[in-house]
Enzyme design. Structure first.
Site, PDB file in Angstrom:
ATOM      1  N   ASN A  11       0.791  -1.302   0.169  1.00  0.00           N
ATOM      2  CA  ASN A  11       0.111   0.039  -0.036  1.00  0.00           C
ATOM      3  C   ASN A  11       0.801   1.227  -0.078  1.00  0.00           C
ATOM      4  O   ASN A  11       1.678   1.489   0.961  1.00  0.00           O
ATOM      5  CB  ASN A  11      -0.832   0.010   1.188  1.00  0.00           C
ATOM      6  N   LYS A  13       0.087   4.336  -0.273  1.00  0.00           N
ATOM      7  CA  LYS A  13      -0.607   5.394   0.344  1.00  0.00           C
ATOM      8  C   LYS A  13      -0.475   6.637  -0.688  1.00  0.00           C
ATOM      9  O   LYS A  13      -0.540   6.409  -1.882  1.00  0.00           O
ATOM     10  CB  LYS A  13       0.038   5.837   1.738  1.00  0.00           C
ATOM     11  N   HIS A 101      -9.566   0.875   5.094  1.00  0.00           N
ATOM     12  CA  HIS A 101      -8.310   1.245   5.804  1.00  0.00           C
ATOM     13  C   HIS A 101      -8.419   2.002   6.894  1.00  0.00           C
ATOM     14  O   HIS A 101      -9.272   3.091   6.812  1.00  0.00           O
ATOM     15  CB  HIS A 101      -7.203   1.702   4.676  1.00  0.00           C
ATOM     16  N   GLU A 103      -6.847   4.253   7.976  1.00  0.00           N
ATOM     17  CA  GLU A 103      -6.490   5.914   7.695  1.00  0.00           C
ATOM     18  C   GLU A 103      -7.860   6.659   7.097  1.00  0.00           C
ATOM     19  O   GLU A 103      -8.080   7.620   7.206  1.00  0.00           O
ATOM     20  CB  GLU A 103      -5.562   6.065   6.935  1.00  0.00           C
ATOM     21  N   GLU A 173      -5.133  -5.260  10.708  1.00  0.00           N
ATOM     22  CA  GLU A 173      -4.085  -4.131  10.924  1.00  0.00           C
ATOM     23  C   GLU A 173      -4.261  -3.438  12.312  1.00  0.00           C
ATOM     24  O   GLU A 173      -5.416  -2.551  12.557  1.00  0.00           O
ATOM     25  CB  GLU A 173      -4.334  -3.221  10.033  1.00  0.00           C
ATOM     26  N   GLY A 179       2.753   2.301  10.723  1.00  0.00           N
ATOM     27  CA  GLY A 179       3.570   3.302  10.489  1.00  0.00           C
ATOM     28  C   GLY A 179       4.446   3.589  11.770  1.00  0.00           C
ATOM     29  O   GLY A 179       5.109   4.838  11.819  1.00  0.00           O
TER      30      GLY A 179
HETATM   31  C1  PEP Z   1      -0.556   0.205   6.050  1.00  0.00           C
HETATM   32  O1  PEP Z   1      -0.579   1.039   5.384  1.00  0.00           O
HETATM   33  O2  PEP Z   1      -1.690  -0.577   5.759  1.00  0.00           O
HETATM   34  C2  PEP Z   1       0.452  -0.160   6.843  1.00  0.00           C
HETATM   35  C3  PEP Z   1       0.443  -1.561   7.505  1.00  0.00           C
HETATM   36  O3  PEP Z   1       1.499   0.422   6.992  1.00  0.00           O
HETATM   37  P1  PEP Z   1       2.990   0.051   7.769  1.00  0.00           P
HETATM   38  O4  PEP Z   1       3.337  -1.153   7.080  1.00  0.00           O
HETATM   39  O5  PEP Z   1       3.888   1.188   7.195  1.00  0.00           O
HETATM   40  O6  PEP Z   1       2.709   0.088   9.217  1.00  0.00           O
END
Ligand code: PEP
Length: 255
Positions: A11, A13, A101, A103, A173, A179
């Protein structure tokens, strides 16, 4: 039931414009031996503005990397300024679309109901949703993680036919691990991914639970992927930061 093929998804982003995306994709493709695709599916989810360029690149260079998107609207067309139709994604040969997601839930106020509409729309256009779920740190500390994930998965799958549930991807997640450099331990990630699968069983039955692919996401790196992938209920990873660098992402895919 045949073993589920793992899916490792990057991803991006809001990173990499379309020119950077071409360079990153070419490097990633170069780094991944053809043999890698025999055991794992690999998808990349760039920003919308990169999709057309990457679709062409994948096509011309006959890449095995799957094209994904990060989001879409649930309607086919209409007065939704700034939104992108799932029908348009399908036309670009997008196969996988992330829905819900954290975010998007947090920053753009996406509700479980909106996420569910997206899941149904993505399936309607014969693409595969990656339905995201996961708890905040406060929820984890209050022992509410299981209930939060069960509720998000149940709501996200509302109205999905059991046959379609079986071909879905669900990404667990934990928000506190995205992040942040903090990863759930492999045992904790496994326990939560099992809860996701058990929830799928309640909603769609045993075949759906056996078929659905459950990804773990949250600071996945080359150093922790192997341990996560050894867990019985983890069928892949949704990778953010570490997917931006083709060397790092290739190291994750070839764990
Ligand atoms: C994500 O963007 O879904 C994610 C898990 O990011 P990261 O791997 O940076 O924690």
């Amino acid at each position: 039931m045949a073993k589920r093929t793992p899916l490792i998804s990057g991803n991006w982003k809001m990173h990499h414009d379309h020119l950077e995306a071409i360079r990153v994709m070419q490097k990633l493709n170069f780094r991944l031996p053809l043999d890698a695709y025999k055991t794992v599916d690999v998808s990349v989810h760039p920003p919308f503005t990169d999709l057309r360029a990457l679709q062409t690149l994948i096509d011309v260079d006959e890449m095995s990397i799957i094209l994904g998107a990060q989001h879409c609207h649930w309607e086919d067309k209409g007065a939704f300024t700034g939104e992108v139709s799932p029908a348009f994604l399908k036309k670009l040969n997008v196969s996988l679309v992330i829905a819900g997601h954290s975010e998007r839930r947090e920053l753009f106020h996406e509700t479980d109901e909106m996420v569910n509409k997206k899941v149904l729309a993505i399936l309607k256009h014969e693409m595969t949703p990656i339905l995201c779920c996961g708890e905040t740190l406060d929820e984890r500390e209050a022992n509410e993680a299981d209930a939060k994930v069960q509720a998000q998965v149940t709501a996200g799958l509302n109205g999905v036919a059991p046959g379609d549930v079986a071909r879905l991807v669900i990404a667990y997640e934990p928000i506190w691990a995205i992040g942040t450099g903090r990863t759930a331990t492999a045992a904790d990630a496994q326990a939560m991914c099992k809860i996701v699968r058990d929830t799928v069983k309640n909603v769609g039955g045993s075949d759906a639970a056996a078929g659905v692919r459950v990804q773990y996401g949250g600071s996945v790196k080359p150093a922790n992927i192997k341990e996560l992938m050894e867990m019985p209920d983890i069928d892949g990873a949704l990778v953010g930061g570490a997917s931006l660098d083709p060397d790092e992402f290739a190291a994750i895919v070839t764990y």
